[in-house]
Design a protein around this motif. Structure first.
Motif, PDB file in Angstrom:
ATOM      1  N   TRP A 121       0.862  -1.175   0.000  1.00  0.00           N
ATOM      2  CA  TRP A 121       0.000   0.000   0.000  1.00  0.00           C
ATOM      3  C   TRP A 121       0.907   1.236   0.000  1.00  0.00           C
ATOM      4  CZ3 TRP A 121      -0.637  -4.188   3.270  1.00  0.00           C
ATOM      5  CH2 TRP A 121      -1.846  -4.888   3.188  1.00  0.00           C
ATOM      6  N   VAL A 122       0.568   2.196  -0.826  1.00  0.00           N
ATOM      7  CA  VAL A 122       1.272   3.476  -0.805  1.00  0.00           C
ATOM      8  C   VAL A 122       0.236   4.535  -0.450  1.00  0.00           C
ATOM      9  CG1 VAL A 122       2.650   5.139  -2.101  1.00  0.00           C
ATOM     10  CG2 VAL A 122       2.923   2.671  -2.542  1.00  0.00           C
ATOM     11  N   VAL A 123       0.381   5.092   0.735  1.00  0.00           N
ATOM     12  CA  VAL A 123      -0.596   6.052   1.250  1.00  0.00           C
ATOM     13  C   VAL A 123      -0.056   7.456   1.012  1.00  0.00           C
ATOM     14  CG1 VAL A 123      -1.930   6.795   3.251  1.00  0.00           C
ATOM     15  CG2 VAL A 123      -1.218   4.384   3.044  1.00  0.00           C
ATOM     16  N   ASP A 124      -0.775   8.205   0.201  1.00  0.00           N
ATOM     17  CA  ASP A 124      -0.421   9.603  -0.057  1.00  0.00           C
ATOM     18  C   ASP A 124      -1.317  10.453   0.838  1.00  0.00           C
ATOM     19  OD1 ASP A 124      -0.132  12.193  -1.030  1.00  0.00           O
ATOM     20  OD2 ASP A 124       0.250  11.494  -3.080  1.00  0.00           O
ATOM     21  N   THR A 125      -0.784  10.866   1.964  1.00  0.00           N
ATOM     22  CA  THR A 125      -1.625  11.574   2.931  1.00  0.00           C
ATOM     23  C   THR A 125      -2.034  12.949   2.403  1.00  0.00           C
ATOM     24  OG1 THR A 125       0.352  12.357   4.068  1.00  0.00           O
ATOM     25  CG2 THR A 125      -0.683  10.375   4.934  1.00  0.00           C
ATOM     26  N   ALA A 126      -1.181  13.555   1.572  1.00  0.00           N
ATOM     27  CA  ALA A 126      -1.521  14.882   1.033  1.00  0.00           C
ATOM     28  C   ALA A 126      -2.694  14.784   0.060  1.00  0.00           C
ATOM     29  CB  ALA A 126      -0.305  15.493   0.337  1.00  0.00           C
ATOM     30  N   ALA A 127      -2.658  13.758  -0.784  1.00  0.00           N
ATOM     31  CA  ALA A 127      -3.731  13.589  -1.773  1.00  0.00           C
ATOM     32  C   ALA A 127      -4.933  12.844  -1.192  1.00  0.00           C
ATOM     33  CB  ALA A 127      -3.195  12.844  -2.994  1.00  0.00           C
ATOM     34  N   GLY A 128      -4.720  12.204  -0.028  1.00  0.00           N
ATOM     35  CA  GLY A 128      -5.811  11.429   0.574  1.00  0.00           C
ATOM     36  C   GLY A 128      -6.101  10.136  -0.172  1.00  0.00           C
ATOM     37  N   SER A 129      -5.073   9.578  -0.845  1.00  0.00           N
ATOM     38  CA  SER A 129      -5.299   8.388  -1.672  1.00  0.00           C
ATOM     39  C   SER A 129      -4.410   7.234  -1.230  1.00  0.00           C
ATOM     40  CB  SER A 129      -5.014   8.720  -3.141  1.00  0.00           C
ATOM     41  OG  SER A 129      -3.641   9.065  -3.291  1.00  0.00           O
ATOM     42  N   VAL A 130      -4.833   6.022  -1.600  1.00  0.00           N
ATOM     43  CA  VAL A 130      -4.041   4.819  -1.335  1.00  0.00           C
ATOM     44  C   VAL A 130      -3.930   4.026  -2.629  1.00  0.00           C
ATOM     45  CG1 VAL A 130      -3.812   2.708   0.022  1.00  0.00           C
ATOM     46  CG2 VAL A 130      -4.963   4.695   1.017  1.00  0.00           C
ATOM     47  N   ASP A 131      -2.712   3.703  -3.016  1.00  0.00           N
ATOM     48  CA  ASP A 131      -2.487   2.796  -4.139  1.00  0.00           C
ATOM     49  C   ASP A 131      -2.166   1.422  -3.553  1.00  0.00           C
ATOM     50  OD1 ASP A 131      -1.839   2.335  -7.076  1.00  0.00           O
ATOM     51  OD2 ASP A 131       0.005   1.653  -6.095  1.00  0.00           O
ATOM     52  N   GLU A 132      -2.799   0.376  -4.083  1.00  0.00           N
ATOM     53  CA  GLU A 132      -2.653  -0.961  -3.489  1.00  0.00           C
ATOM     54  C   GLU A 132      -2.415  -1.982  -4.579  1.00  0.00           C
ATOM     55  OE1 GLU A 132      -5.839  -1.948  -0.878  1.00  0.00           O
ATOM     56  OE2 GLU A 132      -5.348  -4.086  -0.803  1.00  0.00           O
ATOM     57  N   GLN A 133      -1.449  -2.889  -4.368  1.00  0.00           N
ATOM     58  CA  GLN A 133      -1.243  -3.969  -5.332  1.00  0.00           C
ATOM     59  C   GLN A 133      -0.612  -5.179  -4.655  1.00  0.00           C
ATOM     60  OE1 GLN A 133       1.954  -3.219  -8.254  1.00  0.00           O
ATOM     61  NE2 GLN A 133       2.259  -1.247  -7.238  1.00  0.00           N
ATOM     62  N   ILE A 134      -0.854  -6.344  -5.258  1.00  0.00           N
ATOM     63  CA  ILE A 134      -0.175  -7.575  -4.845  1.00  0.00           C
ATOM     64  C   ILE A 134       1.149  -7.604  -5.587  1.00  0.00           C
ATOM     65  CG2 ILE A 134      -0.257 -10.095  -4.924  1.00  0.00           C
ATOM     66  CD1 ILE A 134      -3.316  -9.855  -4.635  1.00  0.00           C
ATOM     67  N   ILE A 135       2.256  -7.795  -4.857  1.00  0.00           N
ATOM     68  CA  ILE A 135       3.569  -7.604  -5.475  1.00  0.00           C
ATOM     69  C   ILE A 135       4.344  -8.898  -5.678  1.00  0.00           C
ATOM     70  CG2 ILE A 135       3.802  -5.219  -4.695  1.00  0.00           C
ATOM     71  CD1 ILE A 135       5.635  -6.250  -2.443  1.00  0.00           C
ATOM     72  N   ASP A 136       3.776 -10.048  -5.310  1.00  0.00           N
ATOM     73  CA  ASP A 136       4.506 -11.312  -5.484  1.00  0.00           C
ATOM     74  C   ASP A 136       3.496 -12.445  -5.596  1.00  0.00           C
ATOM     75  OD1 ASP A 136       6.857 -12.930  -5.588  1.00  0.00           O
ATOM     76  OD2 ASP A 136       6.464 -13.545  -3.524  1.00  0.00           O
ATOM     77  N   ASP A 137       3.877 -13.513  -6.333  1.00  0.00           N
ATOM     78  CA  ASP A 137       2.943 -14.613  -6.551  1.00  0.00           C
ATOM     79  C   ASP A 137       3.237 -15.834  -5.687  1.00  0.00           C
ATOM     80  OD1 ASP A 137       5.243 -15.471  -7.723  1.00  0.00           O
ATOM     81  OD2 ASP A 137       4.384 -15.832  -9.712  1.00  0.00           O
ATOM     82  N   LEU A 138       4.145 -15.688  -4.714  1.00  0.00           N
ATOM     83  CA  LEU A 138       4.406 -16.797  -3.795  1.00  0.00           C
ATOM     84  C   LEU A 138       3.560 -16.629  -2.538  1.00  0.00           C
ATOM     85  CD1 LEU A 138       8.204 -17.602  -3.263  1.00  0.00           C
ATOM     86  CD2 LEU A 138       6.425 -19.117  -4.151  1.00  0.00           C
ATOM     87  N   PRO A 139       2.905 -17.714  -2.066  1.00  0.00           N
ATOM     88  CA  PRO A 139       2.232 -17.610  -0.772  1.00  0.00           C
ATOM     89  C   PRO A 139       3.266 -17.618   0.357  1.00  0.00           C
ATOM     90  CG  PRO A 139       1.871 -19.791  -1.757  1.00  0.00           C
ATOM     91  CD  PRO A 139       2.721 -19.022  -2.713  1.00  0.00           C
ATOM     92  N   VAL A 140       3.345 -16.550   1.100  1.00  0.00           N
ATOM     93  CA  VAL A 140       4.370 -16.407   2.142  1.00  0.00           C
ATOM     94  C   VAL A 140       3.754 -15.908   3.440  1.00  0.00           C
ATOM     95  CG1 VAL A 140       6.261 -15.932   0.522  1.00  0.00           C
ATOM     96  CG2 VAL A 140       4.938 -14.035   1.466  1.00  0.00           C
ATOM     97  N   GLU A 141       4.520 -16.118   4.495  1.00  0.00           N
ATOM     98  CA  GLU A 141       4.212 -15.541   5.808  1.00  0.00           C
ATOM     99  C   GLU A 141       5.551 -15.378   6.558  1.00  0.00           C
ATOM    100  OE1 GLU A 141       2.941 -14.165   8.235  1.00  0.00           O
ATOM    101  OE2 GLU A 141       0.995 -13.636   7.455  1.00  0.00           O
ATOM    102  N   PHE A 142       5.447 -14.902   7.774  1.00  0.00           N
ATOM    103  CA  PHE A 142       6.613 -14.663   8.625  1.00  0.00           C
ATOM    104  C   PHE A 142       7.662 -13.787   7.934  1.00  0.00           C
ATOM    105  CE2 PHE A 142       4.804 -18.743  10.078  1.00  0.00           C
ATOM    106  CZ  PHE A 142       4.416 -18.324  11.340  1.00  0.00           C
ATOM    107  N   PRO A 143       7.257 -12.593   7.475  1.00  0.00           N
ATOM    108  CA  PRO A 143       8.241 -11.677   6.888  1.00  0.00           C
ATOM    109  C   PRO A 143       9.211 -11.160   7.948  1.00  0.00           C
ATOM    110  CG  PRO A 143       6.145 -10.555   7.226  1.00  0.00           C
ATOM    111  CD  PRO A 143       5.911 -12.009   7.564  1.00  0.00           C
ATOM    112  N   THR A 144      10.485 -11.094   7.586  1.00  0.00           N
ATOM    113  CA  THR A 144      11.496 -10.540   8.494  1.00  0.00           C
ATOM    114  C   THR A 144      12.455  -9.668   7.685  1.00  0.00           C
ATOM    115  OG1 THR A 144      12.826 -12.556   8.226  1.00  0.00           O
ATOM    116  CG2 THR A 144      11.431 -12.423  10.186  1.00  0.00           C
TER     117      THR A 144
END
Ligand SMILES: [Fe+2]
Length: 450
Positions: free
Chosen positions: A309-332
């Motif tokens: 998510w990229v939140v532009d607080t000045a514009a009041g907008s959020v850009d959202e996308q899925i960035i990878d096709d691997l099912p993952v968890e436990f990001p570090t």
């Protein structure tokens, strides 16, 4: 034990005993600078106990003590809380915050080891993993505490929140580097949505509410369920004592993010937030695994793909996308980059919702988009990969990844030490018994928490 509960079988079969072993066998060469303890927490019910929900199993901490090239000891201990002996969470006077599994995470801050579960107070442990007791920051913490506090690498402050299905829904706290709570505030606009993790950036605190919210009609033992009526939102709050009054909530696409990978402010002052996130179907497959119900996925996380998510607080907008096709968890990540723009991200990949693919360690280069995978082998499952910086490191990925393997074929476990740059194996430490698959952990270098 005969059970249809997936969290009590296979890689998740609980360990039955507390043991201590010394002078463990090491293959390869342990870097002498890895002097400290790897601690890993997870739900491990006592023999005979069958919790109704994966997350209701009692917490057990596994510790591996490394010292100057030797693996000095391994020990595992339940976190001895009132709940381990059967104390109920709900009492006539409301929730008992000391009736904790204390089974989600273990961290060190200001010299204290704290075993964490988000519905409760932390539990302090000794360096040898004996339980000291509930810790309430000298009486200043009167709510639950998230299992995912964030230590600011620049200030040493510990930022955390406490969430509740009842008002106040969300409290925010800052403990200074000495471990004293120096700020707390109720966050306006929060709801009863499940909040497992959050983020800090250099100048902001970022809260996340997904579509999973308190549901008193749910009888799994943890009363939450997916609700289309619950708006998914990101809350952005300036850091500092007056920030709560300026929190702004931004709508996002439906989903439920369990864990934050990282967040930071980009060159244009926008908030960039990333984390593995499930859609409605993925949540239901996962939740049904967590409660051992029909209609579950083959893994505890299904359809868990990293979103940005990229939140532009000045514009009041959020850009959202899925960035990878691997099912993952436990990001570090290298936690010296927590809240700052990180180039490298690590995670554990899971078989997909149809059971295809295996478990592996994944390294992402966010600059080039490259993805490197370390396969751990058949019937072997890695735990969350903890990054430890090398002594005198000059690059972000100059360091080591530490993961504990559950090996079903050999009914054994090992600690793997990988070079975080190329994901090559440097050393293997053989543990005295198989360590059940668990949740989160930390590397505690000597000099912290001793
Ligand atoms: Fe977690």
């Amino acid at each position: 034990m005969t059970t249809d509960k997936p969290y009590l079988t296979g890689h998740y079969t609980p360990v039955a005993d507390e043991v201590t072993a010394t002078e463990l066998t090491v293959e390869g060469t342990l870097p002498p600078e890895l002097t400290g303890r790897l601690l890993r927490n997870g739900h491990n019910p006592k023999p005979g106990a069958t919790p109704t929900h994966w997350f209701k199993g009692s917490g057990m901490v596994h510790g591996i003590r490394l010292r100057e090239g030797r693996a000095e000891w391994y020990r595992n201990r339940w976190v001895h809380t009132p709940a381990l002996d059967g104390a109920p969470y709900m009492t006539d006077r409301g929730p008992d915050l000391t009736a904790s599994t204390a089974g989600t995470h273990i961290i060190e801050h200001a010299g204290r080891l704290l075993a964490l579960c988000e519905a409760n107070l932390p539990f302090e442990l000794t360096p040898q993993l004996d339980t000291v007791g509930a810790f309430d920051f000298e009486g200043k913490l009167r709510t639950a505490m998230t299992a995912h506090p964030k230590e600011d690498p620049l200030t040493g402050e510990l930022h955390f929140f406490g969430s509740s299905p009842f008002p106040p829904y969300l409290m925010y706290y800052v403990a200074d580097a000495k471990g004293e709570i120096v700020h707390s505030a109720e966050i306006p606009g929060a709801t009863a949505a499940l909040k497992h993790d959050f983020a800090i950036t250099r100048h902001h605190v970022v809260f996340v509410e997904g579509n999973v919210t308190f549901d008193p009609a749910d009888h799994s033992g943890i009363p939450y369920s997916w609700s289309d009526a619950q708006p998914a939102r990101i809350g952005v709050m300036p850091r500092g004592k007056d920030g709560a009054g300026s929190v702004r909530w931004f709508s996002i696409e439906p989903g439920n993010m369990l864990h934050v990978s990282n967040a930071y402010e980009d060159g244009q002052g926008r908030i960039v937030l990333e984390g593995p996130t499930v859609d409605h179907e993925g949540f239901q497959l996962s939740w049904n695994w967590w409660i051992g119900a029909p209609g579950r996925g083959t893994e505890p996380v299904s359809r868990s793909y990293t979103r940005r998510w990229v939140v532009d607080t000045a514009a009041g907008s959020v850009d959202e996308q899925i960035i990878d096709d691997l099912p993952v968890e436990f990001p570090t990540l290298n936690e010296q980059y927590l809240g700052l723009e990180n180039r490298y991200q690590y995670a554990i990949s899971f078989p997909d919702e149809k059971g295809f693919g295996g478990y592996s360690l994944v390294k992402y280069d966010r600059t080039t988009g490259a993805r490197r995978i370390h396969q751990v082998g058949d019937a072997r499952m890695p735990s969350e990969a903890v990054f430890v910086p090398a002594a005198g490191a000059t690059r972000e990925d100059d360091g080591y990844l530490l993961t504990v393997i559950s090996d079903l074929k050999q009914d054994a476990s090992q600690l793997l030490v990988l070079d975080a740059c190329g994901l090559d194996r440097i050393a293997t430490v053989h543990l005295p018994h198989r360590v059940s698959a668990g949740l989160h952990g930390s590397w505690i270098p000597d000099g912290a928490g001793d």
